[in-house]
Design a protein around this motif. Structure first.
Motif, PDB file in Angstrom:
ATOM      1  N   LEU A 373      -3.258  -2.203  -6.286  1.00 32.23           N
ATOM      2  CA  LEU A 373      -4.466  -1.979  -5.492  1.00 32.23           C
ATOM      3  C   LEU A 373      -4.321  -0.736  -4.611  1.00 32.23           C
ATOM      4  N   LEU A 374      -3.202  -0.632  -3.903  1.00 30.16           N
ATOM      5  CA  LEU A 374      -2.993   0.523  -3.019  1.00 30.16           C
ATOM      6  C   LEU A 374      -2.879   1.808  -3.822  1.00 30.16           C
ATOM      7  N   ARG A 375      -2.257   1.741  -4.992  1.00 30.27           N
ATOM      8  CA  ARG A 375      -2.135   2.939  -5.823  1.00 30.27           C
ATOM      9  C   ARG A 375      -3.502   3.458  -6.234  1.00 30.27           C
ATOM     10  N   VAL A 376      -4.396   2.542  -6.619  1.00 27.49           N
ATOM     11  CA  VAL A 376      -5.742   2.941  -7.031  1.00 27.49           C
ATOM     12  C   VAL A 376      -6.484   3.605  -5.875  1.00 27.49           C
ATOM     13  N   LEU A 377      -6.391   3.023  -4.688  1.00 20.40           N
ATOM     14  CA  LEU A 377      -7.095   3.590  -3.538  1.00 20.40           C
ATOM     15  C   LEU A 377      -6.488   4.922  -3.104  1.00 20.40           C
ATOM     16  N   ILE A 378      -5.169   5.038  -3.178  1.00 18.57           N
ATOM     17  CA  ILE A 378      -4.523   6.301  -2.813  1.00 18.57           C
ATOM     18  C   ILE A 378      -4.861   7.391  -3.815  1.00 18.57           C
ATOM     19  N   ASP A 379      -4.932   7.031  -5.111  1.00 16.60           N
ATOM     20  CA  ASP A 379      -5.316   8.017  -6.119  1.00 16.60           C
ATOM     21  C   ASP A 379      -6.708   8.593  -5.846  1.00 16.60           C
ATOM     22  N   GLY A 380      -7.576   7.775  -5.264  1.00 15.77           N
ATOM     23  CA  GLY A 380      -8.921   8.258  -4.927  1.00 15.77           C
ATOM     24  C   GLY A 380      -9.005   8.845  -3.537  1.00 15.77           C
ATOM     25  N   SER A 381      -7.867   8.949  -2.840  1.00 15.44           N
ATOM     26  CA  SER A 381      -7.825   9.468  -1.458  1.00 15.44           C
ATOM     27  C   SER A 381      -8.763   8.693  -0.536  1.00 15.44           C
ATOM     28  N   LEU A 382      -8.858   7.409  -0.727  1.00 15.23           N
ATOM     29  CA  LEU A 382      -9.739   6.549   0.074  1.00 15.23           C
ATOM     30  C   LEU A 382      -8.925   5.942   1.212  1.00 15.23           C
ATOM     31  N   TRP A 383      -8.619   6.755   2.188  1.00 13.98           N
ATOM     32  CA  TRP A 383      -7.669   6.353   3.224  1.00 13.98           C
ATOM     33  C   TRP A 383      -8.230   5.289   4.141  1.00 13.98           C
ATOM     34  N   VAL A 384      -9.530   5.287   4.374  1.00 10.87           N
ATOM     35  CA  VAL A 384     -10.128   4.226   5.201  1.00 10.87           C
ATOM     36  C   VAL A 384      -9.953   2.878   4.526  1.00 10.87           C
ATOM     37  N   LEU A 385     -10.191   2.843   3.210  1.00 12.33           N
ATOM     38  CA  LEU A 385     -10.031   1.593   2.481  1.00 12.33           C
ATOM     39  C   LEU A 385      -8.557   1.176   2.432  1.00 12.33           C
ATOM     40  N   VAL A 386      -7.648   2.141   2.340  1.00 14.73           N
ATOM     41  CA  VAL A 386      -6.215   1.816   2.391  1.00 14.73           C
ATOM     42  C   VAL A 386      -5.875   1.142   3.724  1.00 14.73           C
ATOM     43  N   GLY A 387      -6.413   1.688   4.818  1.00 19.64           N
ATOM     44  CA  GLY A 387      -6.179   1.088   6.134  1.00 19.64           C
ATOM     45  C   GLY A 387      -6.728  -0.328   6.228  1.00 19.64           C
ATOM     46  N   ILE A 388      -7.899  -0.560   5.624  1.00 21.84           N
ATOM     47  CA  ILE A 388      -8.482  -1.903   5.634  1.00 21.84           C
ATOM     48  C   ILE A 388      -7.598  -2.873   4.863  1.00 21.84           C
ATOM     49  N   VAL A 389      -7.093  -2.448   3.711  1.00 19.39           N
ATOM     50  CA  VAL A 389      -6.222  -3.316   2.908  1.00 19.39           C
ATOM     51  C   VAL A 389      -4.941  -3.642   3.667  1.00 19.39           C
ATOM     52  N   VAL A 390      -4.347  -2.649   4.312  1.00 16.65           N
ATOM     53  CA  VAL A 390      -3.109  -2.886   5.066  1.00 16.65           C
ATOM     54  C   VAL A 390      -3.376  -3.846   6.227  1.00 16.65           C
ATOM     55  N   ALA A 391      -4.482  -3.620   6.944  1.00 12.93           N
ATOM     56  CA  ALA A 391      -4.808  -4.505   8.067  1.00 12.93           C
ATOM     57  C   ALA A 391      -5.087  -5.920   7.578  1.00 12.93           C
ATOM     58  N   GLY A 392      -5.850  -6.050   6.499  1.00 12.73           N
ATOM     59  CA  GLY A 392      -6.154  -7.376   5.972  1.00 12.73           C
ATOM     60  C   GLY A 392      -4.921  -8.091   5.469  1.00 12.73           C
ATOM     61  N   SER A 393      -4.031  -7.375   4.795  1.00  9.68           N
ATOM     62  CA  SER A 393      -2.798  -7.986   4.300  1.00  9.68           C
ATOM     63  C   SER A 393      -1.900  -8.426   5.446  1.00  9.68           C
ATOM     64  N   SER A 394      -1.889  -7.656   6.527  1.00  7.47           N
ATOM     65  CA  SER A 394      -1.078  -8.037   7.693  1.00  7.47           C
ATOM     66  C   SER A 394      -1.620  -9.313   8.329  1.00  7.47           C
ATOM     67  N   LEU A 395      -2.951  -9.415   8.446  1.00  6.98           N
ATOM     68  CA  LEU A 395      -3.552 -10.641   8.968  1.00  6.98           C
ATOM     69  C   LEU A 395      -3.248 -11.821   8.051  1.00  6.98           C
ATOM     70  N   GLY A 396      -3.363 -11.581   6.745  1.00  7.90           N
ATOM     71  CA  GLY A 396      -3.122 -12.648   5.787  1.00  7.90           C
ATOM     72  C   GLY A 396      -1.710 -13.199   5.872  1.00  7.90           C
ATOM     73  N   PHE A 397      -0.746 -12.335   6.181  1.00  5.04           N
ATOM     74  CA  PHE A 397       0.641 -12.788   6.240  1.00  5.04           C
ATOM     75  C   PHE A 397       0.812 -13.905   7.265  1.00  5.04           C
ATOM     76  N   PHE A 398       0.118 -13.822   8.407  1.00  3.89           N
ATOM     77  CA  PHE A 398       0.323 -14.797   9.472  1.00  3.89           C
ATOM     78  C   PHE A 398      -0.126 -16.195   9.043  1.00  3.89           C
ATOM     79  N   TYR A 399      -1.330 -16.309   8.448  1.00  2.00           N
ATOM     80  CA  TYR A 399      -1.763 -17.666   8.108  1.00  2.00           C
ATOM     81  C   TYR A 399      -1.092 -18.171   6.834  1.00  2.00           C
ATOM     82  N   TYR A 400      -0.781 -17.292   5.895  1.00  4.35           N
ATOM     83  CA  TYR A 400      -0.032 -17.755   4.727  1.00  4.35           C
ATOM     84  C   TYR A 400       1.363 -18.216   5.137  1.00  4.35           C
TER      85      TYR A 400
END
Length: 454
Positions: A373-400
């Protein structure tokens, strides 16, 4: 109809026969026989597709497609539905549930091969109506409430979908996806309505409200159908629209990206405070819908492979988690999971590995899916979406983390029934797939690459 066309449609024919046969057996046979007839139909339909691996796509006209993603979607729907059938426990003496489950698979298979507005709408409605019946099957107050919410909101979403199709047709004169295009106001407004209708079926924010209620109140197998089978079919049809239609920008891609980003953040935030396992999974599946939507919205060359790869990784993890939830009783909470490793080691390992994969942590398949997922977004230079994925994954880690560590600590008395043999087999298969996809993902990657090859 040519032999190639019949071969392409034969899985749908087999599923239809299996659904009718399972329904006709209801007054005549025991539940186990009804389930067996449904299982045979699902397995045979998947086998018919697998036997055509490498065969050229049959010319099916505008209504249906026989490309790699359609075949993947049919096999995926059949195999996941077969897994859900293993732990189908409705808590009700009626025996129509296996037939409804096969109908969900038919709707998903139709939707996965849709190349026309007619098959798009038909597949969605077969899916939705069958899920409504399964949500309410227990006849409990919570189940009826979940079914009612889904019914009302599904009707609104279908109306938006139909109006969007009508507006696109008014400007383009086409109902097949390849003929959709243009930059007029009618097409733009129609695309927005089309996206809203699909977003509901895909449980994207703000059309997500039905999802946690369904996961909590419906049988766990019905939640699997809604969270995996239905989701995968809608993901494939959205992917096909992105690849074949020429819908106006920025309405399509940026609208899909906005819905996906909101789903990642809000789904993970709402899951943080959920004490119940199924409700937490319901909110987390909203976030996973958002991740898939971001992949499609990126428009990068490898987006198709990334979507199919993500779905294949996501399925065994959600199947394993919901199978354990069904085994522990209705809506297990964190205290119910304490000491599970001592009492039920197989269920504890399956649940912890499933949640580890959904969290995207190493040694599980979900980690590779997140990297893709991150590779696809980085290939498109979609840095805002990369930040959203990182933030969402960090939140997900706590409840998982709360849920996949709970089986390792504490102790509670176990009053649930022993796990049936077929459930054990299913959990072992899910564990094996999660580990194999995490340690040696090359095989799956080759499969999805070949699937998306022109």
């Amino acid at each position: 109809m040519t032999a190639a066309q019949f071969a392409a449609l034969s899985p749908l024919v087999v599923l239809a026969i299996a659904a009718v046969a399972a329904m006709m057996l209801v007054p005549l046979a025991r539940l186990q026989i009804v389930q067996a007839s449904a299982a045979v139909g699902l397995a045979l339909a998947a086998a018919l597709v697998l036997l055509r691996i490498g065969a050229p796509a049959a010319p099916m006209g505008a209504l249906f497609t026989d490309d790699g993603s359609a075949r993947f979607g049919i096999v995926f729907a059949c195999l996941v539905s077969l897994g859900a059938l293993v732990f189908l426990r409705t808590g009700h003496p009626a025996k129509e549930a296996p037939s409804l489950l096969v109908l969900v698979a038919i709707g998903a298979a139709t939707l996965a091969g849709a190349g026309h507005a007619a098959t798009l709408f038909l597949g969605i409605e077969i899916l939705s109506l069958s899920l409504i019946a399964l949500f309410a099957f227990r006849l409990t107050r919570q189940g009826l409430e979940a079914a009612y919410k889904f019914l009302v909101m599904s009707g609104l979403a279908s109306s938006a979908l139909l109006l969007g199709i009508a507006l696109i047709f008014a400007e383009t004169g086409a109902l097949d996806f390849a003929g959709w295009g243009g930059r007029g106001a009618l097409t733009a407004f129609g695309t927005a309505l089309l996206l809203a209708g699909l977003a509901f079926k895909f449980s994207l924010v703000p059309f997500h409200m039905w999802t946690p209620d369904a996961f909590e109140a419906a049988p766990a197998s019905a939640a699997t159908l809604a969270g995996v089978v239905s989701k995968s079919a809608v993901a494939i049809v959205i992917l096909r629209l992105a690849l074949t239609a020429h819908l106006p920008e920025p309405v399509w891609s940026e609208g899909l990206a906005a819905l996906g980003g909101a789903s990642v953040l809000i789904g993970n935030l709402l899951a943080l405070r959920q004490p119940q396992l199924p409700r937490m999974l319901g909110y987390s599946t909203i976030a996973h819908s958002g991740y898939i939507a971001l992949i499609i919205a990126s428009g990068t060359p490898h987006a198709g492979e990334a979507v199919l790869f993500y779905l294949a990784i996501y399925a065994p993890a959600m199947l394993g988690a919901l199978c354990v939830s069904a085994a522990l009783g209705r809506a297990p909470t964190l205290p119910d999971l304490h000491g599970l490793m001592k009492r039920r080691p197989l269920e504890a390992v399956a649940l912890s590995l499933s949640l580890l994969s959904l969290a995207g942590l190493p040694a599980a398949g979900g980690f590779i899916a997140k990297l893709f997922l991150l590779r696809v977004l980085i290939d498109g230079s979609l840095w805002v979406l990369v930040g959203i994925v990182v933030a969402g994954s960090s939140l997900g880690f706590f409840y998982y983390a709360k849920f996949f560590t709970a089986p390792l600590v504490g102790h509670t008395h176990d009053e649930s029934e022993p796990l049936p043999q077929l459930d054990r087999v299913l959990l072992i298969v899910c564990i094996a797939l999660i580990v194999i996809f995490g340690v040696a993902p090359a095989g799956l990657l080759n499969v999805v690459t070949a699937t998306m090859a022109p």
